[in-house]
Structure formats: structure tokens, C-alpha cells
Design a protein around this motif. Structure first.
Motif, PDB file in Angstrom:
ATOM      1  N   ALA A  25     -43.775   2.510 -20.142  1.00  0.00           N
ATOM      2  CA  ALA A  25     -42.817   3.627 -20.105  1.00  0.00           C
ATOM      3  C   ALA A  25     -43.504   4.936 -20.476  1.00  0.00           C
ATOM      4  O   ALA A  25     -44.192   5.002 -21.506  1.00  0.00           O
ATOM      5  N   PRO A  26     -43.302   6.009 -19.671  1.00  0.00           N
ATOM      6  CA  PRO A  26     -43.940   7.302 -19.997  1.00  0.00           C
ATOM      7  C   PRO A  26     -43.518   7.810 -21.376  1.00  0.00           C
ATOM      8  O   PRO A  26     -44.321   8.401 -22.090  1.00  0.00           O
ATOM      9  N   GLU A  27     -42.253   7.552 -21.749  1.00  0.00           N
ATOM     10  CA  GLU A  27     -41.766   8.023 -23.053  1.00  0.00           C
ATOM     11  C   GLU A  27     -42.648   7.478 -24.177  1.00  0.00           C
ATOM     12  O   GLU A  27     -43.011   8.207 -25.103  1.00  0.00           O
ATOM     13  N   LEU A  28     -42.988   6.183 -24.085  1.00  0.00           N
ATOM     14  CA  LEU A  28     -43.796   5.575 -25.149  1.00  0.00           C
ATOM     15  C   LEU A  28     -45.233   6.071 -25.080  1.00  0.00           C
ATOM     16  O   LEU A  28     -45.864   6.383 -26.103  1.00  0.00           O
ATOM     17  N   ARG A  29     -45.768   6.190 -23.857  1.00  0.00           N
ATOM     18  CA  ARG A  29     -47.168   6.610 -23.731  1.00  0.00           C
ATOM     19  C   ARG A  29     -47.357   8.044 -24.217  1.00  0.00           C
ATOM     20  O   ARG A  29     -48.364   8.373 -24.824  1.00  0.00           O
ATOM     21  N   ARG A  84     -49.722  11.291 -28.758  1.00  0.00           N
ATOM     22  CA  ARG A  84     -49.624  12.255 -29.878  1.00  0.00           C
ATOM     23  C   ARG A  84     -49.907  11.560 -31.201  1.00  0.00           C
ATOM     24  O   ARG A  84     -50.650  12.050 -32.036  1.00  0.00           O
ATOM     25  N   TYR A  85     -49.310  10.374 -31.373  1.00  0.00           N
ATOM     26  CA  TYR A  85     -49.476   9.637 -32.627  1.00  0.00           C
ATOM     27  C   TYR A  85     -50.951   9.265 -32.851  1.00  0.00           C
ATOM     28  O   TYR A  85     -51.501   9.430 -33.944  1.00  0.00           O
ATOM     29  N   LEU A  86     -51.608   8.782 -31.778  1.00  0.00           N
ATOM     30  CA  LEU A  86     -52.990   8.315 -31.918  1.00  0.00           C
ATOM     31  C   LEU A  86     -53.948   9.463 -32.247  1.00  0.00           C
ATOM     32  O   LEU A  86     -54.899   9.286 -33.002  1.00  0.00           O
ATOM     33  N   LEU A  87     -53.668  10.631 -31.692  1.00  0.00           N
ATOM     34  CA  LEU A  87     -54.518  11.786 -31.994  1.00  0.00           C
ATOM     35  C   LEU A  87     -54.359  12.162 -33.473  1.00  0.00           C
ATOM     36  O   LEU A  87     -55.331  12.341 -34.203  1.00  0.00           O
ATOM     37  N   ARG A  88     -53.095  12.198 -33.898  1.00  0.00           N
ATOM     38  CA  ARG A  88     -52.781  12.612 -35.265  1.00  0.00           C
ATOM     39  C   ARG A  88     -53.283  11.585 -36.285  1.00  0.00           C
ATOM     40  O   ARG A  88     -53.944  11.936 -37.255  1.00  0.00           O
ATOM     41  N   ALA A  89     -53.012  10.290 -36.028  1.00  0.00           N
ATOM     42  CA  ALA A  89     -53.296   9.277 -37.048  1.00  0.00           C
ATOM     43  C   ALA A  89     -54.692   8.688 -36.947  1.00  0.00           C
ATOM     44  O   ALA A  89     -55.273   8.295 -37.958  1.00  0.00           O
ATOM     45  N   ARG A  90     -55.259   8.634 -35.720  1.00  0.00           N
ATOM     46  CA  ARG A  90     -56.504   7.893 -35.545  1.00  0.00           C
ATOM     47  C   ARG A  90     -57.607   8.695 -34.853  1.00  0.00           C
ATOM     48  O   ARG A  90     -58.657   8.141 -34.533  1.00  0.00           O
ATOM     49  N   GLY A  91     -57.317   9.962 -34.538  1.00  0.00           N
ATOM     50  CA  GLY A  91     -58.340  10.786 -33.893  1.00  0.00           C
ATOM     51  C   GLY A  91     -58.702  10.292 -32.499  1.00  0.00           C
ATOM     52  O   GLY A  91     -59.806  10.549 -32.010  1.00  0.00           O
ATOM     53  N   VAL A  92     -57.770   9.591 -31.838  1.00  0.00           N
ATOM     54  CA  VAL A  92     -58.026   9.113 -30.465  1.00  0.00           C
ATOM     55  C   VAL A  92     -57.694  10.253 -29.507  1.00  0.00           C
ATOM     56  O   VAL A  92     -56.607  10.825 -29.570  1.00  0.00           O
ATOM     57  N   ARG A  93     -58.648  10.581 -28.629  1.00  0.00           N
ATOM     58  CA  ARG A  93     -58.429  11.688 -27.687  1.00  0.00           C
ATOM     59  C   ARG A  93     -58.144  11.105 -26.313  1.00  0.00           C
ATOM     60  O   ARG A  93     -59.033  10.497 -25.702  1.00  0.00           O
ATOM     61  N   CYS A  94     -56.902  11.271 -25.870  1.00  0.00           N
ATOM     62  CA  CYS A  94     -56.582  10.745 -24.536  1.00  0.00           C
ATOM     63  C   CYS A  94     -55.370  11.437 -23.955  1.00  0.00           C
ATOM     64  O   CYS A  94     -54.520  11.969 -24.676  1.00  0.00           O
TER      65      CYS A  94
END
Ligand SMILES: Cc1ncc(COP(=O)(O)O)c(C=O)c1O
Length: 464
Positions: free
Chosen positions: A148-152, A157-167
């Protein structure tokens, strides 16, 4: 005829109950082919139901070929209506039930079980109801394999903020847990001629995933900091290197930046990928969590995450963050496997993250896990003077080394007899003999009282 159990309070009709019990009796060979069975009148009297109930059940069984009527003789179990295979088929589930019942008496320090008693049931239930009432009709049909686009969007946003994942959200594919993501990555990247360089020790689940997909596994030793890059295969390019850099399983090391850089340089030189499994890094109890390796090189690192530890494995929601070149092939494989992960669950999760409930839940759980960890560490130190706790204070498990104890099969049997389950690190090791005195103890799903009792039992077993 065998014993019947009629339940008048059940929602299943009496006819259905009679039908099912005779059918199961035939399939499991309690009733043998050619055996005469009671007349409808007799059976009705024996089990205390009206004759019509039994008549209807018999008619159904005759129509399906389980029973046959022999004129002026009676009703018989038909020939060929049971198979050895079918009788055996009932065994494993029965045995599993036995095993489940048995497992309830153990204090089980299994790693990776989250605190199931703290799942945010009310909040989740309310959001699920909202999604069900408010989601547009197309949500209830088939949707894209990528999720689902909503979850992705929320996840990016969550991964960038919490884990520094850039995508970009388009680089994320939602999977049924990290397990499926790792299976699909293995299918995608490995072939018979190649191998996968894998941290050693490693979870048996991950090793099984790689081997099941037909890949050869090349073990690379791990020390207290994590994988040792100098030991990566110098020749023969691996299809990928599998690492858990934020909190190695089981030894608990956090990979320092120098080794992360070395790993990425290796992947660039060998032209292979790094698969980063980041399954429990939200729960770090000392210092600040180290950011992901994916943030260092999003072309070489495939990032795999899951909601199994942070929320619950029952959701079966995980994800892979892929370099652009792999997205389409991975998406296709996901489609062939199971079309897509449940859209409804994904939408509930998206709202859970968007509403700030995930951050709140993580903060709450961190406190609970920290307390459980402290309870375990202090019990171990109280009962074992020389207990050495290995790894970073993070996640839901620790490794303890008890010098002088060799956790052999025989010792493990004694531990089990005391009603406690712990897991020798040797069990996870591909190269044997380096971890004889170490055990993995998960504390995520155990209360402080259970932990105390479990360590006392462990002590007793090791003294006997
Ligand atoms: C190392 C590791 N990664 C990931 C997972 C999570 O798997 P899943 O998301 O399929 O529940 C586990 C499960 O125990 C694990 O041990």
C-alpha cells in the motif's frame, strides 16, 4: 462403535457433529473398511439424539461414499474410503498439540519473542475498525505487489528519521515479514554457482532460508563487535553478504563504522550486495542507536526490516528497501509468491505510524524491555559469580558466558528437566567449538518473576 462426544452447546448442528465424527473415525481407521456400524435407531438411542439427526448424517456419508447400505443386512464402512496417508496426516497436528501443551510448563528464554502481553490491542482494534469503515472499495480487491502506498510513504519517513535509511517510497516493497524478504532476495540474487557470505554464528532460521533457496553458505566469523571483514572470502564473489550490523544475532555486537566502511568497500570491489537485517534496533538501552548501513550506500545495501519485534510477529509485515535496479524483479517475485501482503493490515499500520502511536509504543516497550533485561542481568549476576554478559544492551535477548560450563546435549537435557529452556550459541554456529560456554537468553516475553524463577532453575540444573 467408538465413543461419541455430542456437544449440545456447540454452534455446529447435531447432524454435522454425528457426520464429522463418523467420517473422521473412518479416515483415521478407528472404523475399519467392511465394519458394520450401528443402525440409525441404535445410534440415536446410544447418543441421545433424535433418529432423524442420525438418518441425515448417514445419508450424507452414504452420498459421499464413506458408508454403504447392504440390503437386508445393515450399513457398513465402504471399502477404499480411508488411506494410510490420511490416517498419518492426523498425527503431526496431534503431536504438535502435545508439544504445545508440553511447552507451557517451561520457562522459555527463546530469543525474539516480543512482549505479547503488551500488544496495543485497543488502539489497533480502533484503527482496524476505522480502516474497515472508511477505506475505499478498491482496497478490498487485489492491489500492487509492492504494498500500500500509504504504508510505504509513512515507512520512508519513519526509516529516515529513526534509522537513517535514505529511500524513495518506491524503493520499498512490503513483504510477509523479514523472512519472506530474505527468501525473495536469495531467490533473486543467488544461483547454484554462487555462495552467500553469512555471519557466523547466525540464526538457524536465516541459515535455513538461504539453504532452502539452494544457496551455498560461506561462514564469516563474528567477534564482540560483529562480522570480521578481513575474513570475507577474498576470491569467488559472493552474491551477497548477510549482516545484522546494529545488534548481531546472537552475540549482540554493534558493528563499528570502520568495519561498515570495510564491508562497503568489499561489496564495491567484488560487485556484490550487502543485505542488512535490522530486525530489533529500535530497542537500544545504552547510548544512541547507530544508523543503518543503507544510509552509507543505498546502491550496494539492501535493507530488510520487520514489525515482528516492534509490534507483533502475528502481523506478518516486513519490508525490503531495494536499490533501484532490483525493484522491478523483486516486485515480480513477490507477485508470483503471494500477490501481495494483506492491504487491510498495511493500512492499519500506516495509520498507526501516522498517528504517532508507533513512536509512543516503542518508547513504552523500551522501558519494559530495559526492565526485563536488568532483571535478567541482576539474577544472572546473583546466581553465577563469574557470569559474563556479552554484546550491546539492546533488543530482547542477551548472551551469557558461564566459564567452566560446557553446554553439551547432556547438560541441556538437565536444564530442560528443570523446566527451563535456554539456547546454546553453538547451536547457531557453523564453525563449531568456539562458543561452548555461551547461551542465548531471550527476555522479551518473560515477566521479572518468570525470569527470576528461570535463572534459579538454571542454577539448580547446572549444580546437579
Ligand atoms: C535475525 C532475524 N531477523 C528477522 C527476524 C524476523 O522475521 P519475521 O519478520 O519474518 O518475523 C527474525 C526472527 O526471529 C530474526 O531472528
Amino acid at each position: 462403535m467408538f465413543l461419541f462426544a455430542i456437544n449440545r452447546l456447540s454452534e455446529t448442528s447435531l447432524t454435522q457433529q454425528v457426520y464429522e465424527q463418523i467420517r473422521d473415525g473412518i479416515l483415521t481407521r478407528k472404523l475399519k473398511a467392511g465394519e458394520k456400524i450401528s443402525s440409525t435407531r441404535e445410534l440415536a438411542a446410544i447418543i441421545g439424539v433424535s433418529r432423524n439427526v442420525v438418518l441425515e448424517a448417514y445419508e450424507q456419508l452414504i452420498a459421499e461414499g464413506y458408508l454403504e447400505v447392504r440390503p437386508r443386512s445393515g450399513t457398513y464402512v465402504a471399502q477404499g474410503s480411508s488411506l494410510q496417508m490420511i490416517a498419518d496426516y492426523f498425527k503431526p497436528s496431534f503431536q504438535k498439540e502435545e508439544a504445545c501443551r508440553e511447552s507451557h510448563v517451561y520457562i522459555d528464554f527463546k530469543a525474539g519473542n516480543p512482549a505479547m502481553d503488551h500488544f496495543p490491542r485497543d488502539k489497533w482494534g480502533r484503527l482496524a475498525k476505522e480502516v474497515c469503515h472508511e477505506a475505499p472499495e478498491q482496497v478490498f480487491g487485489y492491489t500492487g505487489a509492492e504494498g500500500a502506498p500509504e504504508l510505504r510513504n509513512e515507512l520512508a519517513r519513519y526509516l529516515l528519521r529513526a534509522r537513517g535509511v535514505r529511500c524513495h517510497p518506491n524503493q520499498i516493497v512490503i513483504t510477509s515479514g523479514a523472512t519472506q524478504a530474505l527468501h525473495l532476495i536469495t531467490e533473486l540474487l543467488s544461483c547454484e554457482e554462487t555462495h552467500i557470505a553469512v555471519e557466523d554464528p547466525v540464526t538457524d532460521e536465516m541459515r535455513t532460508i538461504f539453504s532452502y533457496a539452494g544457496a551455498k553458505v560461506h561462514p564469516v566469523r563474528v567477534d564482540e563487535k560483529g562480522i570480521i571483514p578481513e575474513l570475507l572470502p577474498a576470491e569467488g564473489k559472493p552474491s551477497f553478504v548477510f549482516v545484522i550490523p546494529s545488534h548481531q544475532f546472537p552475540l549482540g555486537g554493534t558493528l563499528p563504522i570502520q568495519r561498515r566502511v570495510q564491508l562497503i568497500e568489499y561489496a564495491r570491489k567484488m560487485d556484490c550486495f550487502i543485505v542488512e537485517d535490522d530486525y530489533d534496533s529500535e530497542f537500544t538501552y545504552e547510548g544512541v542507536p547507530v544508523h543503518s548501513m543503507q544510509g552509507l550506500d543505498s546502491e550496494r545495501v539492501i535493507y530488510v526490516g520487520t514489525f515482528s519485534k516492534i509490534l507483533s510477529p502475528a502481523l506478518r509485515i516486513g519490508y525490503a528497501v531495494l536499490p533501484p535496479d532490483l525493484i522491478e524483479r523483486f516486485r515480480k517475485l513477490k507477485w508470483f509468491t503471494d500477490r501481495h501482503t494483506s492491504t487491510l493490515e498495511q493500512l492499519v499500520l500506516a495509520r498507526f505510524i501516522e498517528g504517532g502511536y508507533l513512536d509512543r509504543h516503542v518508547r513504552r516497550m523500551k522501558k519494559i524491555y530495559r526492565e526485563r533485561r536488568e532483571a535478567l542481568v541482576s539474577c544472572l549476576q546473583k546466581h553465577f559469580a563469574d557470569a559474563k554478559i556479552l554484546g550491546q544492551a539492546a533488543g530482547m535477548h542477551l548472551v551469557v558466558e558461564l566459564s567452566g560450563v560446557h553446554f553439551t546435549e547432556e547438560v541441556m537435557e538437565r536444564v530442560k528437566e528443570q523446566g527451563v529452556m535456554v539456547y546454546p550459541v553453538e547451536r547457531y554456529a557453523l564453525q563449531k567449538g568456539f562458543h561452548n560456554s555461551q547461551i542465548v537468553m531471550g527476555y522479551g516475553s518473560l515477566t521479572a518473576e518468570a525470569i527470576e524463577k528461570g535463572v534459579e532453575k538454571l542454577k539448580k540444573a547446572l549444580e546437579s
